[in-house]
Scaffold this active site. Structure first.
Site, PDB file in Angstrom:
ATOM      1  N   LYS A   1       3.790   5.795 -12.336  1.00  0.00           N
ATOM      2  CA  LYS A   1       3.590   5.377 -13.729  1.00  0.00           C
ATOM      3  C   LYS A   1       2.110   5.337 -14.109  1.00  0.00           C
ATOM      4  O   LYS A   1       1.425   4.361 -13.854  1.00  0.00           O
ATOM      5  CB  LYS A   1       4.251   4.016 -13.955  1.00  0.00           C
TER       6      LYS A   1
ATOM      7  N   GLY B   1       4.153  -3.184  -5.588  1.00  0.00           N
ATOM      8  CA  GLY B   1       5.285  -3.372  -4.682  1.00  0.00           C
ATOM      9  C   GLY B   1       5.570  -2.162  -3.814  1.00  0.00           C
ATOM     10  O   GLY B   1       5.767  -2.297  -2.605  1.00  0.00           O
TER      11      GLY B   1
ATOM     12  N   ARG C   1       7.815 -11.872   0.970  1.00  0.00           N
ATOM     13  CA  ARG C   1       7.405 -12.872  -0.024  1.00  0.00           C
ATOM     14  C   ARG C   1       7.757 -14.281   0.429  1.00  0.00           C
ATOM     15  O   ARG C   1       7.049 -15.234   0.100  1.00  0.00           O
ATOM     16  CB  ARG C   1       8.053 -12.565  -1.367  1.00  0.00           C
TER      17      ARG C   1
HETATM   18  P1  AMP Z   1       4.223   3.102  -9.175  1.00  0.00           P
HETATM   19  O1  AMP Z   1       5.296   2.068  -9.352  1.00  0.00           O
HETATM   20  O2  AMP Z   1       3.695   3.641 -10.448  1.00  0.00           O
HETATM   21  O3  AMP Z   1       3.123   2.659  -8.230  1.00  0.00           O
HETATM   22  O4  AMP Z   1       4.925   4.335  -8.477  1.00  0.00           O
HETATM   23  C1  AMP Z   1       5.412   4.285  -7.165  1.00  0.00           C
HETATM   24  C2  AMP Z   1       6.376   5.404  -7.039  1.00  0.00           C
HETATM   25  O5  AMP Z   1       5.702   6.617  -7.278  1.00  0.00           O
HETATM   26  C3  AMP Z   1       7.019   5.549  -5.681  1.00  0.00           C
HETATM   27  O6  AMP Z   1       8.373   5.216  -5.800  1.00  0.00           O
HETATM   28  C4  AMP Z   1       6.833   7.015  -5.369  1.00  0.00           C
HETATM   29  O7  AMP Z   1       8.021   7.604  -4.911  1.00  0.00           O
HETATM   30  C5  AMP Z   1       6.468   7.621  -6.693  1.00  0.00           C
HETATM   31  N1  AMP Z   1       5.733   8.870  -6.540  1.00  0.00           N
HETATM   32  C6  AMP Z   1       4.611   9.073  -5.828  1.00  0.00           C
HETATM   33  N2  AMP Z   1       4.257  10.368  -5.856  1.00  0.00           N
HETATM   34  C7  AMP Z   1       5.182  11.013  -6.618  1.00  0.00           C
HETATM   35  C8  AMP Z   1       5.376  12.375  -7.008  1.00  0.00           C
HETATM   36  N3  AMP Z   1       4.530  13.341  -6.607  1.00  0.00           N
HETATM   37  N4  AMP Z   1       6.427  12.672  -7.803  1.00  0.00           N
HETATM   38  C9  AMP Z   1       7.270  11.698  -8.198  1.00  0.00           C
HETATM   39  N5  AMP Z   1       7.151  10.407  -7.850  1.00  0.00           N
HETATM   40  C10 AMP Z   1       6.122  10.064  -7.060  1.00  0.00           C
END
Ligand code: AMP
Length: 402
Positions: free
Chosen positions: A198, A350, A37
């Site tokens: 999320k 991020g 950043r």
């Molecule tokens: P977000 O902030 O919603 O884009 O989520 C990103 C996070 O999703 C990352 O830290 C990943 O570790 C998590 N993530 C991706 N796939 C999985 C999964 N199958 N189970 C749990 N967490 C996940």
């Protein structure tokens, strides 16, 4: 699209410039551990310095909740910036107050100082007009280059530009240009790759884009909410129960207009959600008690084939738990597919941006957004307060014949 005035339209010579940047970087052991950043703001900063501006850099860092907090001081950021510029940067002890004002008034042309964390004062996040006036009194002109904070109606984002001649920096312009063109005139086929944990964060973007997409690709934990919504067994994988109905509705709408939705059909699973837990690949339903960590290899191949022919790809959310070596293969394969495709590739969020950088593919993307929440809100079609504060007011119309 919103027309933003550019920093190039401002007369900067000898002027005190309040330059709002997003230096909200991860800090560990008193050091900035990722300078992305800070680097991203350099073109604007160098431009201002070259034009003889007296630069007052301002940013937030972390969530100090309105209090002076040792761990959220800007000192590591000042050192990081000094390293990148190859010269020392004076970090002030506060962002308002008499001592701060005196230092700012004494700046020479081309000189740069960094204010202390804006969020040490509750007025910043509250959007307090009195606090905005104090900040504005330091400077004569204002530039916002903090895309990552443009969705917040905070004092330094909306209050200060209401008081000073204002414009957008190069980073902000670039973000709005890439995201804006993807929304307004995407090269087709237009694809959204949605992943991450999320679901609820991304439902609004999915709903907004659904009618414009040519393909929706789903991975990450998000996929288990969609698979569960469809009635598939997902074992003990992370499912966001409150988002199930929205997922069902998205699948219904997609089917209604013949939009292809790709969901994983093989998975990397583990007996428990823990780094280093033994993993295996399963096809079809996930057995009872097993946790999905990543899209499986066959799914990655199928997704990569679809992405090879894409025109524009928006990607938000990793395809698996990309922080864990055993669950980052899906994300790596998708990053590779985008790097090799001729598509305009725009990465937001991020975690996704960090994963793409770590995997060494950031340079091959058309654009890696510095804004997580801001890029999602922009794609939802919302007017970001920070952009609205800069947008050129339309010139008063002269009635015909007057
Ligand atoms: P977000 O902030 O919603 O884009 O989520 C990103 C996070 O999703 C990352 O830290 C990943 O570790 C998590 N993530 C991706 N796939 C999985 C999964 N199958 N189970 C749990 N967490 C996940």
């Amino acid at each position: 699209m919103m027309a933003l005035p550019s920093i190039e339209s401002l007369d900067l010579k000898g002027r005190r410039l309040f330059l709002r940047v997003d230096f909200n970087v991860p800090i560990a052991g008193g050091r900035a551990t990722d300078d992305t950043r800070v680097r991203a703001a350099l073109p604007t900063l160098r431009h201002a310095i070259d034009r003889g501006a007296r630069v007052i850099l301002a940013s937030h860092l972390g969530r100090p909740a309105g209090r002076r907090t040792e761990e959220f001081r800007m000192s590591p950021v000042a050192r990081c910036l000094a390293d990148l510029l190859g010269r020392p940067i004076l970090k002030l002890d506060d962002c308002v107050g008499e001592a701060t004002r005196q230092t700012c008034l004494a700046l020479a042309d081309g000189e740069t100082v960094l204010l202390e964390n804006l969020r040490f004062h509750p007025g910043e996040e509250a959007g307090d007009p009195a606090f905005a006036r104090e900040l504005a009194s330091l400077a004569e002109v204002y530039v916002n280059d903090a895309f990552g904070a443009a969705h917040r109606a905070h004092a330094s984002i909306t209050g200060v530009p209401a008081l000073l001649p204002s414009a957008a920096g190069f980073l902000l312009l670039r973000e709005v240009d890439y995201l804006g063109r993807a929304l307004a005139e995407p090269r087709r086929p237009f694809v959204l790759v949605a992943g991450g944990a999320k679901v609820s964060d991304k439902v609004a973007v999915l709903e907004k884009l659904l009618d414009r997409l040519d393909l929706l690709v789903v991975g990450g934990a998000m996929a288990y909410t969609f698979l569960a919504a469809r009635g598939d067994a997902v074992g003990a994988s992370r499912v966001e129960a409150p988002a199930l109905e929205a997922a069902r509705e998205i699948l219904r709408r997609a089917a209604g207009r013949g939009l292809e939705v790709l969901l994983p059909d093989d998975h990397v699973v583990a007996e428990r959600f823990e780094e280093g837990a033994p993993t295996r690949v399963v096809e079809g339903p996930i057995p009872e008690g097993w946790v999905g960590l990543d899209i499986g290899p066959a799914t990655a191949t199928r997704y990569a084939q679809w992405l090879a022919g894409a025109g524009t790809v928006l990607w938000n959310g990793t395809l698996g738990v990309s922080e864990w070596r055993l669950a980052q293969e899906g994300t790596r394969r998708i990053a590779e597919a985008l790097a090799e495709s001729g598509a305009v590739s725009i990465v937001g969020g991020g975690d996704t941006a960090a994963a793409v950088r770590e995997l060494g593919h950031a340079a091959a993307m058309s654009h890696v957004s510095t804004g997580g929440g801001a890029s999602l809100e922009f794609l939802e079609g919302r007017v970001l307060p920070g952009l609205a504060a800069l947008a050129r007011r339309e010139a008063p119309r002269v009635p015909a014949g007057a």
